[in-house]
Design an enzyme around this catalytic site. Structure first.
Site, PDB file in Angstrom:
ATOM      1  N   ASN A 138       0.977  -1.202  -0.181  1.00 52.03           N
ATOM      2  CA  ASN A 138      -0.229   0.206   0.657  1.00 52.03           C
ATOM      3  C   ASN A 138       1.155   1.129   0.119  1.00 52.03           C
ATOM      4  O   ASN A 138       0.975   1.315   0.996  1.00 52.03           O
ATOM      5  CB  ASN A 138      -0.724  -0.554   1.543  1.00 52.03           C
ATOM      6  CG  ASN A 138      -1.591   1.198   1.005  1.00 52.03           C
ATOM      7  OD1 ASN A 138      -1.725   2.348   0.096  1.00 52.03           O
ATOM      8  ND2 ASN A 138      -2.630   1.186   2.618  1.00 52.03           N
ATOM      9  N   TRP A 139       1.069   1.743  -1.198  1.00 56.30           N
ATOM     10  CA  TRP A 139       1.898   3.140  -1.168  1.00 56.30           C
ATOM     11  C   TRP A 139       0.949   4.554  -0.635  1.00 56.30           C
ATOM     12  O   TRP A 139       1.945   5.317  -0.432  1.00 56.30           O
ATOM     13  CB  TRP A 139       1.889   3.404  -2.789  1.00 56.30           C
ATOM     14  CG  TRP A 139       3.150   1.863  -3.866  1.00 56.30           C
ATOM     15  CD1 TRP A 139       3.668   1.194  -3.301  1.00 56.30           C
ATOM     16  CD2 TRP A 139       3.612   2.573  -4.757  1.00 56.30           C
ATOM     17  NE1 TRP A 139       4.704   0.652  -3.786  1.00 56.30           N
ATOM     18  CE2 TRP A 139       4.696   1.395  -5.346  1.00 56.30           C
ATOM     19  CE3 TRP A 139       3.313   3.111  -5.708  1.00 56.30           C
ATOM     20  CZ2 TRP A 139       4.757   0.660  -5.866  1.00 56.30           C
ATOM     21  CZ3 TRP A 139       3.948   2.745  -6.770  1.00 56.30           C
ATOM     22  CH2 TRP A 139       5.050   1.241  -7.275  1.00 56.30           C
ATOM     23  N   LYS A 140       0.080   4.334   0.532  1.00 55.84           N
ATOM     24  CA  LYS A 140      -0.817   5.109   0.639  1.00 55.84           C
ATOM     25  C   LYS A 140      -0.078   6.492  -0.177  1.00 55.84           C
ATOM     26  O   LYS A 140      -0.570   6.604  -1.600  1.00 55.84           O
ATOM     27  CB  LYS A 140      -0.468   5.355   1.163  1.00 55.84           C
ATOM     28  CG  LYS A 140       0.036   4.258   2.819  1.00 55.84           C
ATOM     29  CD  LYS A 140       0.117   4.464   3.962  1.00 55.84           C
ATOM     30  CE  LYS A 140      -0.245   3.309   4.886  1.00 55.84           C
ATOM     31  NZ  LYS A 140       0.025   3.080   6.757  1.00 55.84           N
ATOM     32  N   HIS A 153      -9.492   1.916   5.334  1.00 54.95           N
ATOM     33  CA  HIS A 153      -7.715   1.273   5.515  1.00 54.95           C
ATOM     34  C   HIS A 153      -8.449   2.269   6.992  1.00 54.95           C
ATOM     35  O   HIS A 153      -9.709   3.486   6.883  1.00 54.95           O
ATOM     36  CB  HIS A 153      -7.543   1.790   4.320  1.00 54.95           C
ATOM     37  CG  HIS A 153      -6.056   1.180   5.174  1.00 54.95           C
ATOM     38  ND1 HIS A 153      -5.353   2.862   6.219  1.00 54.95           N
ATOM     39  CD2 HIS A 153      -4.762   1.178   5.047  1.00 54.95           C
ATOM     40  CE1 HIS A 153      -3.957   2.194   5.998  1.00 54.95           C
ATOM     41  NE2 HIS A 153      -3.762   1.826   5.877  1.00 54.95           N
ATOM     42  N   GLU A 194      -7.349   4.385   8.161  1.00 52.91           N
ATOM     43  CA  GLU A 194      -6.493   5.790   7.367  1.00 52.91           C
ATOM     44  C   GLU A 194      -8.221   6.543   6.679  1.00 52.91           C
ATOM     45  O   GLU A 194      -7.906   7.832   7.213  1.00 52.91           O
ATOM     46  CB  GLU A 194      -5.658   5.998   6.644  1.00 52.91           C
ATOM     47  CG  GLU A 194      -4.126   5.960   7.515  1.00 52.91           C
ATOM     48  CD  GLU A 194      -3.227   5.896   6.524  1.00 52.91           C
ATOM     49  OE1 GLU A 194      -3.246   5.639   5.559  1.00 52.91           O
ATOM     50  OE2 GLU A 194      -2.207   5.125   7.064  1.00 52.91           O
ATOM     51  N   GLU A 198      -5.465  -4.843  10.416  1.00 54.57           N
ATOM     52  CA  GLU A 198      -4.040  -3.321  10.585  1.00 54.57           C
ATOM     53  C   GLU A 198      -4.271  -3.163  12.093  1.00 54.57           C
ATOM     54  O   GLU A 198      -4.930  -2.003  12.164  1.00 54.57           O
ATOM     55  CB  GLU A 198      -4.287  -2.982   9.495  1.00 54.57           C
ATOM     56  CG  GLU A 198      -3.862  -3.407   7.803  1.00 54.57           C
ATOM     57  CD  GLU A 198      -3.034  -1.942   7.390  1.00 54.57           C
ATOM     58  OE1 GLU A 198      -2.552  -2.630   6.888  1.00 54.57           O
ATOM     59  OE2 GLU A 198      -3.838  -1.920   7.267  1.00 54.57           O
ATOM     60  N   GLY A 236       2.751   2.446  10.401  1.00 52.58           N
ATOM     61  CA  GLY A 236       4.083   3.537  10.873  1.00 52.58           C
ATOM     62  C   GLY A 236       4.134   3.538  11.537  1.00 52.58           C
ATOM     63  O   GLY A 236       5.256   5.057  12.185  1.00 52.58           O
ATOM     64  N   SER A 241       3.685  -2.416  10.151  1.00 52.58           N
ATOM     65  CA  SER A 241       5.035  -2.033  10.167  1.00 52.58           C
ATOM     66  C   SER A 241       5.508  -3.742   9.899  1.00 52.58           C
ATOM     67  O   SER A 241       6.353  -4.164  10.775  1.00 52.58           O
ATOM     68  CB  SER A 241       5.080  -2.168  12.096  1.00 52.58           C
ATOM     69  OG  SER A 241       4.636  -0.571  12.301  1.00 52.58           O
ATOM     70  N   GLY A 297       3.100  -1.183   4.258  1.00 49.23           N
ATOM     71  CA  GLY A 297       2.861   0.376   4.139  1.00 49.23           C
ATOM     72  C   GLY A 297       4.050   0.617   3.707  1.00 49.23           C
ATOM     73  O   GLY A 297       4.778   0.308   2.446  1.00 49.23           O
ATOM     74  N   GLY A 298       4.783   1.178   5.189  1.00 47.71           N
ATOM     75  CA  GLY A 298       6.515   2.287   4.717  1.00 47.71           C
ATOM     76  C   GLY A 298       7.409   1.146   3.427  1.00 47.71           C
ATOM     77  O   GLY A 298       8.028   1.495   2.718  1.00 47.71           O
TER      78      GLY A 298
HETATM   79  P1  13P Z   1       3.211   0.052   7.861  1.00 47.51           P
HETATM   80  O1  13P Z   1       3.538  -0.766   7.026  1.00 47.51           O
HETATM   81  O2  13P Z   1       3.587   1.985   7.390  1.00 47.51           O
HETATM   82  O3  13P Z   1       2.677   0.031   9.027  1.00 47.51           O
HETATM   83  O4  13P Z   1       1.411   0.697   7.238  1.00 47.51           O
HETATM   84  C1  13P Z   1       0.460  -0.918   7.093  1.00 47.51           C
HETATM   85  C2  13P Z   1      -0.499  -0.278   7.253  1.00 47.51           C
HETATM   86  O5  13P Z   1      -1.409   0.588   7.564  1.00 47.51           O
HETATM   87  C3  13P Z   1      -0.604  -0.956   5.193  1.00 47.51           C
HETATM   88  O6  13P Z   1      -1.862  -0.813   4.912  1.00 47.51           O
END
Ligand code: 13P
Length: 263
Positions: free
Chosen positions: A13-15, A106, A108, A178, A184, A222, A243-244
């Site tokens: 997920n590149w956000k 998600h 967010e 998640e 993050g 993470s 994510g990251g």
């Molecule tokens: P991180 O891997 O950066 O913690 O993000 C997880 C995430 O929200 C994937 O959708």
């Protein structure tokens, strides 16, 4: 019973990242890694979810990759079809552009953009009816976990969408657990805690659908190469939503490899 016969999914997920030049480089590097050592779809399915304006370019860039890399939308409109809805992208328009998967719910989107259970039901329903696969994201906050409510919150989030999912459409759903406190932050749920929640999610799904045993339940929060092997070894963790670490080709590749090798 374990869910270990489920083919895993690893989705990046590149956000709201990265700029175009960096995305092209990331794709190039990831394709080179697959070229040197491909990952079969039977071992692990791979997806990346870029920003909506990049969906078509990313899809085209992965077309000649040594292993299939699916392009995933990060969100979908609560409105179906086409019409005067400025700024929206419907499930039908994603499908029309050969995008087959979409993230819905998600944390967010729930927290920052007020995606309520009602809105999420509309999004899930539209996506399923258009024939898309939904990666439905769930997870508890730190306060909810500390109050001992984690399992109840997560199972409720699954029950929230049940009324709009027709019997056969459960096959089009991937669940991504998640925990919000792990996103993050560098903190990951321990493999034991994650497995225990995933087992509870699987039990919840099995009560709703005969497909519950075969549904992929991904872990997110993470995920890194350093913890991917342990997470992948858990029977009810069938992949990762990353994510990251998905913004680094080498890290993302190692995570996919960890899940591919565990199956
Ligand atoms: P991180 O891997 O950066 O913690 O993000 C997880 C995430 O929200 C994937 O959708």
């Amino acid at each position: 019973m374990s869910g270990s016969t489920v083919t895993p999914w690893v989705i990046g997920n590149w956000k709201m990242n990265p700029v175009q030049a960096d995305a092209q480089q990331l794709i190039q590097e990831f394709k080179e890694l697959l070229q040197n050592n491909d990952i079969s779809e039977q071992a692990c399915r791979i997806g990346v979810a870029p920003v909506s304006i990049a969906l078509m370019n990313v899809k085209a860039a992965f077309e000649n990759a040594a292993s299939p890399v699916h392009t995933v939308a990060q969100d979908v409109s609560r409105i179906a079809g086409t019409g005067a809805y400025t700024g929206e992208v419907s499930a039908e328009l994603l499908k029309d552009s050969q995008i087959q998967l979409v993230l819905v719910g998600h944390s967010e989107r729930r927290e920052i953009f007020a995606d309520s259970p009602q809105i999420l039901c509309e999004k899930v329903k539209n996506a399923l009816n258009a024939g898309l696969t939904v990666v439905y994201c769930i997870g508890e906050s730190l306060e909810q976990r500390d109050a001992g409510q984690a399992e109840q919150v997560v199972l409720q989030q699954i029950c929230d969408i049940a009324p709009v999912v027709e019997a056969e459409q459960w096959k089009q759903i991937i669940v991504a657990y998640e925990p919000i406190w792990a996103i993050g932050t560098g903190k990951t749920a321990s493999p034991e805690d994650a497995q225990s929640m995933h087992a509870a999610i699987r039990e919840g799904l099995k009560q709703l659908t005969p497909y519950g045993q075969q549904m992929a339940i991904l872990y997110g929060g993470s995920v890194k190469p350093e913890n991917a092997v342990e997470l992948a070894a858990c029977p009810d963790i069938n992949g990762a939503l990353v994510g990251g670490a998905s913004l680094n080709a080498g890290s993302f590749y190692k995570i996919a490899q960890a899940f591919a090798e565990t199956e």
